[in-house]
Design a protein around this motif. Structure first.
Motif: not given
Lengths: 312, 465
Positions: B99-101, B110-111, B114, B117-118, B165
């Motif tokens: 999921t980090l990739g 999901m732009d 992001r 996700f990190l 974010a």
């Protein structure tokens, strides 16, 4: 067909700003499709130039169709609409199908709120919200939006209350509808006292719902809230509570929530600590064992100061 | 009283009884099965109403899908000494590394998310005991591209700054740590950006012109505290026009107004009480001061504890986010992590059923091929993986608040969250073995133990800018 901005003469004056990822192997990177990537390049360029125009409105629509969760595009679109004096009723018509497709999207609801606020009329919003709730009757954004609408246009009226009742009637366990009722009846009062007739009406309403399904926590929470708000003692509910949980008949308890409230009523009576303990034991051991830790914690509080004990 | 019903024949307890009487079940699954049935029997609620509504139907269907996982082991995982699936560490690590990739083009939606996700992936990996320092450089430049010149972070390059974010970006940088990561944050611009989010009523919006809710208040406090930014509002903050001079002005009162009649906390005053917003509210207050002081000052604690306690679903063991909603693994954190803060404020431990939550996570929230889920039948994702793991940590470890802890850090304003202590493991009625242990997690910031303190120390004494 995607609009190819690069080959489009109406965009010839704009130099797109390409995606910058900061380094060779950015994390959680997306292999953007060319269409998305190009449109975003043009968006970055027009945002940098503070351009507010019809063509930018079209560009935002295009990007939203590719990624409706893109808050930047929504916020910029709201600004464009404002700056070019766009027809806001058209905006709402365009928004409706998009919203129906993306029920859990913060941006769409906030955008709608911004537009309706400027339009200055709630017309058509009620039916639209009902359509949304038919798909997801507890959608948090929809209910929050409805509250905003009621506040903004002062819709604290009988019709709103009747609609809320119809939602509760459709599913007495819809806690969002109960919360909306609270918002309409009690919330609007701010710190002011509630009229006695309203307090009575609300207590009767909650009691009737409890009688239909005594293990439904929503009306119990509502009932407790009203009683607290009206500064009535919890013991005023004792007769009602005994219909569902009576310590003399520990095998005939019909509602753990009644037992919970009964424990609270006894807790507030200096002479009834043993009864409170017994009610909490019944909960911990028999009627709601998953919360045994909590019921035992409440038991532990019985010996401390009265102020720390009151729940309902 | 006419409609009040005695326990119905279809209640889960009765069903379980039927199952436990069945020789067939015994034969195929053996003693592990009978242990679980005994447990489920013990925690199943005996009362059930006959009135059928959409809510009760959804609940019945959900329980139907979950019970096989609580009764047996359909995923055929290796079992621990409590006959529960072991924590599938290797599989979850592999999932979170993925999921980090890189993501394919259809993941464009999901732009704007992001940074999340990190954060979810990195936090999840550290919870599983992984060293993520190897990602430091990539985390730094990924966020360098998302940092806005006017302060704060957007979802990516060219996006407007957003508090969600920004929160995820700052926490990710804190997790990988190091001076280079910390100093990549433009603190002065951040201070101005946060000043722009402060509202006249005391709360915070998520973005310029965006929605105001309790996420904003929590995220702003997290960032101000970790970066040791001044509490004083910047001179250009719009809410100065309303007489505010500090980020804290009217904030406690605003959070207090988010507590509703049920005792839980909502997104904004008037809204329905909700688990995720409850954690944001408690987290916000636990940064503003010691939880003992702030939670008791701004919240009706008995009512809050009553509501939090009601979130634990029986017999599922996991939490729901609202009254009459379904269990979901993400609330393992959103509700599960509230308890450390509440227990610190109340001075008592052991208010909730850690064991039942632990069972739900190990038995029902682990996906066969790795990653964790909302509930059986759902796909795993970074969000549910991170928050189930944080919840599992909350079931295993005891955290207490002690003003005297960590004397060297957190002496200035918003320094309260640097004084937590880990008191060891919670062993009572435990459902895990040593191999199922999740690493220590900071109870307010949800980052690896010690990382928040390192970041704060780095900035303490640096002044504004």
């Amino acid at each position: 067909m995607p609009i190819l901005y690069g080959a489009n003469p109406t965009w010839a004056d704009v130099t797109p700003v390409p995606q910058e990822d900061g380094g060779p192997h950015p994390l959680a990177a997306i292999a953007y499709a060319e269409e998305y990537s190009e449109a975003m390049g043009y968006l970055r360029a027009v945002m940098a130039a503070n351009e507010y125009s019809q063509r930018v409105l079209g560009l935002t629509e295009h990007i939203i169709s590719l990624n409706p969760a893109h808050y930047t595009v929504w916020l910029y679109r709201a600004k464009v609409l404002d700056q070019i004096g766009a027809n806001l009723a058209d905006e709402i018509s365009w928004l409706n199908p998009t919203a129906l497709q993306h029920l859990k999207n913060y941006q769409i609801w906030h955008h709608r709120q911004t537009i309706i606020d400027k339009l200055g009329s709630p017309e058509g919003e009620g039916p639209f919200i009902s359509t949304m709730l038919e798909q997801d009757s507890k959608n948090y954004h929809v209910w929050s939006y409805r509250q905003w609408l009621v506040k903004r246009f002062d819709l604290f009226d009988e019709a709103e209350l009747a609609w809320t009742e119809s939602m509760i009637e459709a599913d007495a366990r819809n806690n969002s509808a109960w919360n909306h009722r609270w918002f309409l009846v009690v919330g609007r009062k701010g710190g002011q006292a509630l009229e006695e007739s309203i307090v009575d009406r609300e207590i009767q309403y909650a009691k009737a719902a409890i009688r239909k399904a005594p293990q439904n926590q929503s009306p119990w929470n509502y009932l407790g809230g009203v009683v607290r708000r009206a500064q009535l003692p919890a013991s005023s509910l004792k007769d009602f509570v005994l219909e569902f949980a009576d310590l003399d008949e520990p095998d005939k308890v019909f509602s753990s929530h009644a037992l919970d409230l009964l424990a609270d009523i006894y807790t507030q009576d200096e002479d009834k600590k043993d009864e409170a303990r017994k009610a909490l034991d019944l909960l911990a051991v028999k009627y709601d064992p998953i919360r045994a830790h909590y019921w035992n914690y409440r038991k532990g509080l019985l010996d401390s100061s009265p102020a720390a004990q009151q729940i309902a | 009283m006419s409609a009040a019903q005695a326990p119905s024949s279809t209640s889960p307890a009765v069903r379980l009884e039927e199952l436990s009487d069945s020789d067939f079940e015994e034969e195929i699954i053996g003693t592990a099965m009978s242990d679980h049935l005994e447990y489920l029997h013990r925690v199943a609620p005996p009362l059930r109403d006959l009135l059928e509504t959409d809510t009760s139907k959804a609940q019945d269907e959900t329980l139907e899908a979950i019970l096989p996982f609580l009764e047996g082991n359909p995923n055929e995982f290796d079992l621990n000494s409590h006959h529960l699936p072991k924590l599938q560490r290797k599989k979850h690590v592999a999932f979170l590394e993925k999921t980090l990739g890189n993501y394919p083009a259809q993941m464009a939606p999901m732009d704007a998310a992001r940074p999340w996700f990190l954060y979810w992936s990195l936090q999840g990996l550290t919870a599983l005991g992984e060293d993520v320092s190897k990602y430091q450089e990539r985390v730094i430049y990924t966020f360098a591209a998302a940092q806005h010149p006017m302060g704060g972070y957007g979802g990516g390059h060219g996006q407007l700054p957003h508090l969600a974010a920004t929160y995820a970006a700052v926490l990710s940088l804190v997790i990988v740590g190091g001076a280079e990561a910390y100093d990549s944050i433009n603190r002065k611009a951040m201070w101005h950006y946060l000043g722009n989010m402060k509202q006249a009523d005391g709360g915070f919006t998520m973005s310029p012109g965006g929605e105001e809710d309790i996420r904003g208040a929590f995220c702003a406090m997290v960032i101000l505290s970790l970066l040791d930014l001044p509490l004083e509002l910047p001179p250009d903050a719009p809410s100065r026009a309303h007489g505010h001079t500090s980020f804290m002005d009217n904030l406690g009162g605003w959070v207090s107004r988010c507590q509703n009649y049920e005792g839980g906390i909502s997104a904004a005053p008037g809204n329905e009480a909700h688990g995720a917003y409850a954690f944001c509210g408690l987290g916000c207050l636990s940064i503003m001061g010691s939880p003992t002081e702030t939670l008791n000052k701004y919240l009706d604690m008995p009512l809050l504890i009553h509501w939090l306690s009601s979130r634990q679903c029986a017999p599922e063991g996991g939490f729901s986010g609202r009254t009459n909603k379904l269990v979901d693994g993400c609330y393992s954190h959103w509700i599960g992590s509230c308890w450390a803060l509440v227990e610190a404020a109340s001075g008592k431990t052991g208010l909730w059923n850690r064991s039942a939550l632990g069972r739900y996570i190990l038995a029902a929230a682990q996906f066969k091929k790795g990653g964790l889920v909302d509930k059986p039948g759902k796909r795993p994702d970074a969000y549910h993986s991170c928050y189930n793991l944080a919840g599992l940590s909350a079931t295993q470890r005891v955290y207490t608040f002690d003003e005297a802890m960590n004397g060297n850090v957190g002496k200035g304003h918003l320094g309260a969250p640097y004084h937590w202590e880990e008191k060891g493991l919670y062993e009572e009625d435990k459902a895990w073995d040593e191999g199922d242990l999740v690493d220590r997690v900071h109870p307010v910031f949800i980052v690896p133990w010690g990382k928040a303190e390192e970041c704060r120390s780095h900035f303490e004494g640096k002044g504004v800018v």
